[in-house]
Design a protein around this motif. Structure first.
Motif, mmCIF file in Angstrom:
data_model
loop_
_atom_site.group_PDB
_atom_site.id
_atom_site.type_symbol
_atom_site.label_atom_id
_atom_site.label_comp_id
_atom_site.label_asym_id
_atom_site.label_seq_id
_atom_site.Cartn_x
_atom_site.Cartn_y
_atom_site.Cartn_z
ATOM 1 N N ILE A 142 9.002 5.724 -0.957
ATOM 2 C CA ILE A 142 9.134 5.850 0.510
ATOM 3 C C ILE A 142 10.192 5.223 1.082
ATOM 4 C CG2 ILE A 142 7.973 5.724 2.629
ATOM 5 C CD1 ILE A 142 6.300 7.358 0.971
ATOM 6 N N ASP A 178 0.671 -1.155 -0.061
ATOM 7 C CA ASP A 178 -0.056 0.008 0.084
ATOM 8 C C ASP A 178 0.845 1.329 -0.012
ATOM 9 O OD1 ASP A 178 -2.492 -0.978 -0.171
ATOM 10 O OD2 ASP A 178 -3.172 -0.312 1.799
ATOM 11 N N LEU A 179 2.268 1.118 0.186
ATOM 12 C CA LEU A 179 2.960 2.295 0.357
ATOM 13 C C LEU A 179 3.713 2.515 -0.913
ATOM 14 C CD1 LEU A 179 3.967 2.230 4.162
ATOM 15 C CD2 LEU A 179 2.355 3.733 2.756
ATOM 16 N N LEU A 180 3.354 1.518 -1.993
ATOM 17 C CA LEU A 180 4.015 1.894 -3.513
ATOM 18 C C LEU A 180 3.310 3.198 -3.902
ATOM 19 C CD1 LEU A 180 3.832 -1.664 -5.017
ATOM 20 C CD2 LEU A 180 5.922 -0.309 -4.871
ATOM 21 N N THR A 181 4.124 3.965 -4.707
ATOM 22 C CA THR A 181 3.184 5.112 -5.337
ATOM 23 C C THR A 181 2.479 4.595 -6.465
ATOM 24 O OG1 THR A 181 5.098 5.284 -6.924
ATOM 25 C CG2 THR A 181 5.369 6.530 -4.869
ATOM 26 N N LEU A 182 1.508 5.213 -6.956
ATOM 27 C CA LEU A 182 0.623 4.950 -8.132
ATOM 28 C C LEU A 182 1.570 4.421 -9.338
ATOM 29 C CD1 LEU A 182 -2.301 7.568 -7.849
ATOM 30 C CD2 LEU A 182 -2.212 5.207 -6.945
ATOM 31 N N ARG A 183 2.657 5.307 -9.429
ATOM 32 C CA ARG A 183 3.160 5.138 -10.693
ATOM 33 C C ARG A 183 4.210 3.860 -10.697
ATOM 34 N NH1 ARG A 183 4.709 6.231 -15.406
ATOM 35 N NH2 ARG A 183 6.723 6.502 -16.217
ATOM 36 N N ALA A 188 -4.199 7.661 -1.956
ATOM 37 C CA ALA A 188 -4.952 7.618 -2.977
ATOM 38 C C ALA A 188 -6.308 7.092 -2.615
ATOM 39 C CB ALA A 188 -4.457 6.913 -4.412
ATOM 40 N N ARG A 189 -6.173 5.953 -2.186
ATOM 41 C CA ARG A 189 -7.391 5.037 -1.574
ATOM 42 C C ARG A 189 -8.240 6.061 -0.417
ATOM 43 N NH1 ARG A 189 -5.505 0.023 -0.306
ATOM 44 N NH2 ARG A 189 -5.032 -0.096 -2.592
ATOM 45 N N VAL A 221 0.216 8.383 7.278
ATOM 46 C CA VAL A 221 0.583 7.798 5.853
ATOM 47 C C VAL A 221 1.884 8.408 5.428
ATOM 48 C CG1 VAL A 221 -0.331 7.033 3.856
ATOM 49 C CG2 VAL A 221 -1.721 7.025 5.810
ATOM 50 N N ALA A 230 6.475 6.990 10.289
ATOM 51 C CA ALA A 230 5.189 7.418 10.290
ATOM 52 C C ALA A 230 4.496 6.049 11.079
ATOM 53 C CB ALA A 230 4.740 6.888 8.794
ATOM 54 N N ASP A 254 0.804 11.002 -9.590
ATOM 55 C CA ASP A 254 1.339 9.885 -9.889
ATOM 56 C C ASP A 254 2.251 9.102 -8.519
ATOM 57 O OD1 ASP A 254 -0.012 8.779 -11.777
ATOM 58 O OD2 ASP A 254 1.729 8.597 -13.186
ATOM 59 N N LEU A 255 2.774 10.320 -7.850
ATOM 60 C CA LEU A 255 3.666 9.819 -6.689
ATOM 61 C C LEU A 255 2.982 9.852 -5.283
ATOM 62 C CD1 LEU A 255 6.876 11.878 -8.121
ATOM 63 C CD2 LEU A 255 6.137 9.408 -8.001
ATOM 64 N N LEU A 256 1.803 10.035 -5.302
ATOM 65 C CA LEU A 256 0.812 9.500 -3.968
ATOM 66 C C LEU A 256 1.087 7.998 -3.899
ATOM 67 C CD1 LEU A 256 -2.700 10.975 -4.781
ATOM 68 C CD2 LEU A 256 -1.018 11.640 -2.661
ATOM 69 N N THR A 257 1.047 7.503 -2.630
ATOM 70 C CA THR A 257 0.914 6.069 -2.525
ATOM 71 C C THR A 257 -0.427 5.527 -2.758
ATOM 72 O OG1 THR A 257 0.267 6.310 -0.032
ATOM 73 C CG2 THR A 257 2.722 6.403 -0.362
ATOM 74 N N LEU A 258 -0.436 4.117 -2.882
ATOM 75 C CA LEU A 258 -1.852 3.638 -3.192
ATOM 76 C C LEU A 258 -2.493 3.801 -1.782
ATOM 77 C CD1 LEU A 258 -0.684 0.292 -4.367
ATOM 78 C CD2 LEU A 258 -1.397 1.917 -5.732
ATOM 79 N N ARG A 259 -2.149 3.734 -0.651
ATOM 80 C CA ARG A 259 -3.079 4.221 0.678
ATOM 81 C C ARG A 259 -3.519 5.583 0.564
ATOM 82 N NH1 ARG A 259 -5.578 2.612 4.352
ATOM 83 N NH2 ARG A 259 -5.438 3.249 6.553
ATOM 84 N N GLY A 262 4.938 9.927 3.179
ATOM 85 C CA GLY A 262 4.492 10.417 1.580
ATOM 86 C C GLY A 262 5.994 10.585 1.149
ATOM 87 N N ARG A 264 1.768 0.929 -11.279
ATOM 88 C CA ARG A 264 1.479 0.871 -12.747
ATOM 89 C C ARG A 264 2.782 0.287 -13.652
ATOM 90 N NH1 ARG A 264 -0.087 6.424 -13.488
ATOM 91 N NH2 ARG A 264 -1.968 5.689 -12.040
#
Lengths: 252, 252
Positions: free
Chosen positions: A119, A18-23, B25-26, B116, A127, B18-23, B118, A26
Motif C-alpha cells: 500500500i 495491519d496494512l501489510l499484505t498477507l504475502r 483478511a481479518r 481499508v 483512506a 495473498d495481496l489482501l492486507t492483514l486487516r 487495498g 508470510r
C-alpha cells in the motif's frame, strides 16, 4: 548456480502492520535476512523471526548510510550466498522506492527477483483521512510526485493539479514554500484546496486543510513533520464541512 | 442509535488473495455481511465464513445491477440494522472505486465508516510485470486515469504522458483505438513505449509491449480482454531487452 537465493522486493505499506499484505507478512515471518529502509515501522520488523538477520540501510540526515549502488550489490551478494533475501521498503517498491533500480540490478546479475506490491503512502493516507483520490464529481485523474529538495526546481509538474485532477506530493514538508510557489507559477489558483496528512495510518495522525497559498504558513505554524503527504485538489475540500452541510440539507 | 453498525469500505486488491492486507483478511473472516463488486475474485470471497451473507452488486454488460445510489442506500440500511458491513471493492476503494461516494453517503446518514486501503490494480500489475512506475532515470511522475467509454472524449489527459512521466490507464481495453488517437492528438510521440498487462497478479497474466501507435493493433491481434491495464512511458521499455543488453555489456 543452483544455490542462488531469490530477492523479494517487498512493500511494507504505510506503517500500520495491519496494512501489510498477507504475502508480505508470510515472507517476513519466514525470513532469514531482512534488508530494510528507515521508513519501515519497527512493528513491521517485529514480524520477522528472532533468528532473522536485520540489516538497516536507512537514510540519515539526507544521506544514505549505504548509497544505492551498495544496496544493489548487497542484495546480489546475499542472494549469491544461497539465501532468500527479503528487501523491505516503505509503501510500494515501485512508487518512489527505487525498487526499479534494485530489480534491474538483480536481473542483470542473474538473481531471481520477485516484487510484492505494498500500500503506497498516498493510498494509506487517503483512506485514513477519508479523502477519495478520484471522485466522480471532483477528480478523474490522480498523480503522484515527490517533493524532496533534490531536483525539485528541475521537475516539471505543469498541469498535474487543477480542476478535475488530484495531485499527491510525497516528501514535500521541507520544501512546502517552494512547492506552493512552483504550483502557483504553473498557474494553479491560490485558493485550490489542499490537505496535509501527517503520520497517516498511525495513532498520532493529523489532517490539516487550507488553500494552496496558505501551505507554507500551515506547515510552519503547525510544525508539520515527516512523514507527511500533501493532497491538492477539489477532493481535499470534500471533508467534514461539506458533509455537515449536506447532512443539514438532508435533515430539512 | 447505539445499535448502528460500521461500514468498512475494504480494498480487495488486484485479485490474488495473498495481496489482501492483514486487516482486510481479518474483516472478511469475521464478516456478517459482505457487499461486493463483480471485480472481486472468488478466492477472496472464499475467506468469508459460511455464515456470512454475500451480496453482489456486480456490473454486468456495462450496466450496474444496482445503481450507485441504491448501493449507498443498501450500505446505510444494513448498518442501521446494527450489522457491521464489509463493503468489498476490487483494488483500492479510493482509486476509481467510487468509494468516495459511498463514504459520503454513510457520513451524511450518521453511519460510522472506515476505509481499508487495498493494492490498486496499477501497483499490482506493475509489480507482477516488473515495471517500475517511477524510476530515477525514467519517470518522476506517475498518473492514473480511467479509459472506459463514458466520458472518455470529455476527459482532459493533456500532459499526463511524455518524457519523465508514466501514465497508467485503467479499463482501457475496449477504447484502445480512441485512447491512442487521443494521446497522439495531445502531442504524445507515436513511438512512446507502452505495455498492456492483462490478468495481472493471476497465473494467466500476459505482458504485451509496443509503441503507442501500435496499441489498437496489439489489442485486436492479441485479443486482449479485461481486466487489463495500459502503462505508457519510458518505464515500459525497461524490460527484458534492456536488461539483456546491460547484462551483455557487464559480461564483456
Amino acid at each position: 548456480m543452483d544455490d542462488v537465493g531469490t530477492v523479494y522486493l517487498v512493500g511494507a505499506g504505510p506503517g500500520d502492520p495491519d496494512l501489510l499484505t498477507l504475502r508480505a507478512a508470510r515472507l517476513l515471518q519466514g525470513a532469514e535476512i531482512v534488508i530494510h529502509d528507515g521508513l519501515v515501522d519497527p512493528a513491521v520488523l517485529a514480524l520477522a523471526p528472532e533468528s532473522a538477520e536485520l540489516v538497516s540501510v536507512a537514510k540519515r540526515r539526507a544521506r544514505h548510510t549505504l548509497p544505492q549502488d551498495a544496496i544493489c550489490d548487497l542484495l546480489v551478494r546475499e542472494a549469491r550466498k544461497g539465501r532468500d533475501v527479503v528487501r523491505l521498503k516503505g509503501g510500494d517498491p515501485f512508487i518512489f522506492g527505487r525498487g526499479g533500480e534494485e530489480a534491474e540490478a538483480c536481473r542483470i546479475a542473474g538473481v531471481p527477483v520477485e516484487i510484492v506490491p505494498g500500500i503506497s503512502a498516498a493510498n494509506g493516507a487517503a483512506a485514513a483521512a477519508q479523502i477519495a483520490l478520484t471522485h466522480r464529481d471532483a477528480a478523474s485523474v490522480v498523480s503522484f510526485v515527490a517533493g524532496q529538495c533534490k531536483g525539485l526546481s528541475e521537475q516539471n509538474w505543469a498541469g498535474l493539479a487543477g480542476k478535475g485532477r488530484t495531485l499527491v506530493i510525497y516528501m514535500g514538508v521541507k520544501t512546502a514554500p517552494q512547492i506552493a510557489e512552483k504550483l502557483m507559477a504553473d498557474g494553479l489558483a491560490p485558493d485550490m484546496p489542499l490537505a496535509v496528512i501527517e503520520n497517516a495510518c498511525r495513532p498520532e495522525m493529523r489532517v490539516l486543510r487550507g488553500p494552496l497559498a496558505a501551505l507554507p504558513g500551515l506547515v510552519a505554524r503547525e510544525r508539520v513533520k515527516s512523514p507527511a503527504l500533501i493532497v491538492i485538489g477539489e477532493v481535499a475540500a470534500r471533508g467534514d464541512a461539506f458533509v455537515a452541510a449536506l447532512a443539514a440539507e438532508a435533515a430539512q
